[in-house]
Design a protein around this motif. Structure first.
Motif, PDB file in Angstrom:
ATOM      1  N   GLY A   1       0.757  -1.151  -0.010  1.00 43.77           N
ATOM      2  CA  GLY A   1       0.139   0.146  -0.167  1.00 43.77           C
ATOM      3  C   GLY A   1       0.971   1.384  -0.025  1.00 43.77           C
ATOM      4  O   GLY A   1       0.231   2.350   0.199  1.00 43.77           O
ATOM      5  N   GLU A   2       2.097   1.264  -0.100  1.00 44.36           N
ATOM      6  CA  GLU A   2       3.038   2.381  -0.253  1.00 44.36           C
ATOM      7  C   GLU A   2       2.775   3.070  -1.446  1.00 44.36           C
ATOM      8  O   GLU A   2       2.531   2.392  -2.461  1.00 44.36           O
ATOM      9  N   PRO A   3       2.876   4.417  -1.503  1.00 39.96           N
ATOM     10  CA  PRO A   3       2.624   5.012  -3.082  1.00 39.96           C
ATOM     11  C   PRO A   3       3.961   4.473  -3.913  1.00 39.96           C
ATOM     12  O   PRO A   3       4.821   3.808  -3.413  1.00 39.96           O
ATOM     13  N   GLY A   4       3.694   4.524  -5.251  1.00 39.61           N
ATOM     14  CA  GLY A   4       4.697   4.208  -6.259  1.00 39.61           C
ATOM     15  C   GLY A   4       5.758   5.350  -6.483  1.00 39.61           C
ATOM     16  O   GLY A   4       5.939   6.219  -5.537  1.00 39.61           O
ATOM     17  N   ARG A   5       6.372   5.160  -7.420  1.00 33.05           N
ATOM     18  CA  ARG A   5       7.425   6.136  -7.794  1.00 33.05           C
ATOM     19  C   ARG A   5       6.989   7.254  -8.610  1.00 33.05           C
ATOM     20  O   ARG A   5       7.549   8.467  -8.311  1.00 33.05           O
TER      21      ARG A   5
END
Lengths: 330, 208
Positions: A219-223
């Motif tokens: 669930g971490e944001p992407g690049r």
């Protein structure tokens, strides 16, 4: 937040009770949070142990069984398991031929598995470790915690598990596991964030017209964030990232994996585009998986994982497997 | 600072972590995976239970027990890292029944070394080290300057707090936030924030 849970604090335990009740082929140690093959330990067979945060189901508990893992250790949601759990699992699957730890490359997982391997070693269990780090979205490895382990974990568990079933030695099983990892690459895309039960709200905000490129499985944001567009174009972005890192060629194992909240019909649309992309590059999707295998709770989106096959790897992929989430040939 | 003082410290930490649980989790949601508050709450609650059950007799034994409990209960990276920090500090204290600021400083340096050995993070990587290292340095300086214990702990807490805030403009090079690359800039590191809480709790224990 609407979730089918009894309480935030009992999510993992309650799910383990369900796994135990649904799958008699497994022995679930609810107190220590370990999912074992019911017939573990198997004398003379290398034991395979994996584990990681919960929320990625069916990874890893759904892959415990004949021809794959001997035990899986679920941590709290998105939190690696603790050494006690891993030691319990390692000792419980050691049939005298040693144990392979399959570890996704995240700081927490690596630290807890390292401690468990050291302490299990002190108690006389031979442990080898393979790190899975297939995610091409993490580019600058010198300035990050290194590439994440994502979809290739399933490939490693299946193929190494098949080899272990033949009675191969620990070093040999570890070698093939590393080879699968080296030949595999992944890239993930999110259409929506996911909601961690303990947090109660989505892990990031994403409007109806945006997608996140290069996400992991926590669930971490992407690049980067990009405008929403046709599936064909999204797939091209994902596949270009893989192709740029390890040119696609020859017979390829391909997984189009749903992140948990994606309709299967969309995953098949994605697979059609992935297959066309491979053909364009002169590669062939000779083996495939389409479905929810390495998920991120209720996130909508997909990841694509490729593995450049060899004759040996194809044979091991085709070998019989019997687990709750993956079964064929038996 | 005797065993009772360190027990009070753990109590203060548990209270602070519980109060800041959602805040830590939200910091983690921004650049990590939204579990830091819940994990530390679980860990320090377990540490308090372990202390109540075992009643360790020296500061060293107490901190080693806290560290082992964190390693066993927390998971993630923070379990082994905080667990190692407390264990190293406890081991540095040995059997001593009473800890001077100078000995605390030595213990803190041991904790920092343990964390860096395990996590391989340097100052500026946007991790807990960015709060821990300045706090250790501030305490060492306070000891050299001959400050009173309360003043020394005050200085360490202020340095940790400042170190945590200084992680906001940094780009993460270790831990889960590093996956975000430049997008990790503009957020306080949750590990540095929780380390600052630990030093705030140390100051609070001293003023009890």
């Amino acid at each position: 937040m609407k979730k089918l849970i009894n309480s935030v604090d009992s999510v993992v335990t309650d799910a383990l009770r369900g796994i135990a009740a649904a799958h008699p082929s497994l022995r679930v140690d609810i107190e220590n949070k370990v999912v074992f093959r019911a017939d573990a330990p198997r004398p003379g067979k290398v034991g395979l142990v994996s584990g990681g945060g919960s929320g990625h189901e069916p990874l890893h508990g759904g892959f415990v069984g004949y021809g794959m893992l001997d035990a899986a250790c679920p941590g709290e949601v998105f939190t690696s398991p603790v050494p006690d759990q891993l030691i319990e699992a390692t000792k419980g699957v050691d049939g005298g031929a040693g144990v392979l730890h399959i570890v996704k490359n995240y700081t927490g997982d690596v630290l807890n598995f390292e401690m468990a391997a050291e302490l299990s070693g002190d108690e006389g269990v031979e442990v080898a470790t393979v790190l899975v780090n297939d995610d091409v979205a993490v580019q600058d490895s010198l300035f990050t915690a290194g590439r994440r382990g994502t979809g290739a974990t399933l490939f490693v568990e299946k193929i190494a598990g098949a080899l272990a079933e033949t009675g191969a030695h620990l070093a040999e099983v570890a070698r093939v596991a590393r080879e699968v990892n080296e030949r595999s690459r992944s890239f993930g895309v999110a259409l929506t964030p996911c909601t961690v039960p303990a947090a109660g709200k989505p892990t990031f905000e994403l409007s109806d017209t945006e997608i996140e490129l290069g996400i992991g499985i926590h669930g971490e944001p992407g690049r980067t964030r990009a405008p929403m567009r046709e599936a064909r174009e999204i797939v091209r972005t994902a596949m270009d990232a893989i192709e740029a890192d390890l040119p696609l060629s020859g017979e390829t194992l391909v997984m189009v994996n749903g992140m948990g909240g994606t309709p299967l019909i969309e995953l098949y649309i994605v697979f059609a585009e992935v297959e066309a992309y491979l053909r364009e590059k002169g590669a062939t999707a000779v083996r495939s998986l389409v479905g929810n295998y390495v998920t991120s709770l209720d996130m909508q989106g997909f990841s694509v994982t490729t593995c450049s096959l060899t004759g040996e790897l194809t044979r091991l992929w085709d070998a019989p497997v019997e687990t709750p989430a993956l079964r064929w040939g038996r | 600072m005797n065993t009772q003082f360190f027990a009070a410290w753990i109590e203060e930490i548990a209270t602070a972590v519980r109060a800041q649980r959602d805040h830590l989790t939200q910091l983690d949601a921004a650049i990590g995976d939204a579990d830091h508050g819940a994990n530390l709450d679980r860990g320090f609650t377990a540490a308090q239970e372990a202390l109540a059950g075992a009643s360790p007799q020296t500061p060293g034994a107490l901190l080693v027990l806290v560290g082992s409990t964190l390693i066993r209960k927390v998971g993630g990276a923070s379990g082994p890292l905080y667990g190692t920090a407390f264990r190293e500090m406890g081991k540095a204290f040995g059997e001593a029944p009473e800890i001077s600021p100078a000995e605390l400083s030595t213990g803190l340096n041991a904790a920092l070394a343990g964390v860096q050995r395990l996590g391989a993070a340097a100052e500026g990587d946007k991790t807990m080290v960015d709060a821990l290292a300045p706090a250790a340095e501030a305490l060492a300086q306070a000891v050299r300057d001959g400050l009173k214990p309360e003043e020394a702990l005050e200085a360490a807490a202020a340095a940790a707090e400042q170190g945590a805030r200084a992680t906001v403009p940094l780009q993460a090079r270790k831990g889960r936030a590093s996956y975000l690359g430049p997008r990790s800039v503009g957020h306080e590191d949750p590990g540095a924030a929780s380390t600052a809480l630990l030093f705030g709790a140390l100051k609070a224990a001293a003023s009890r």
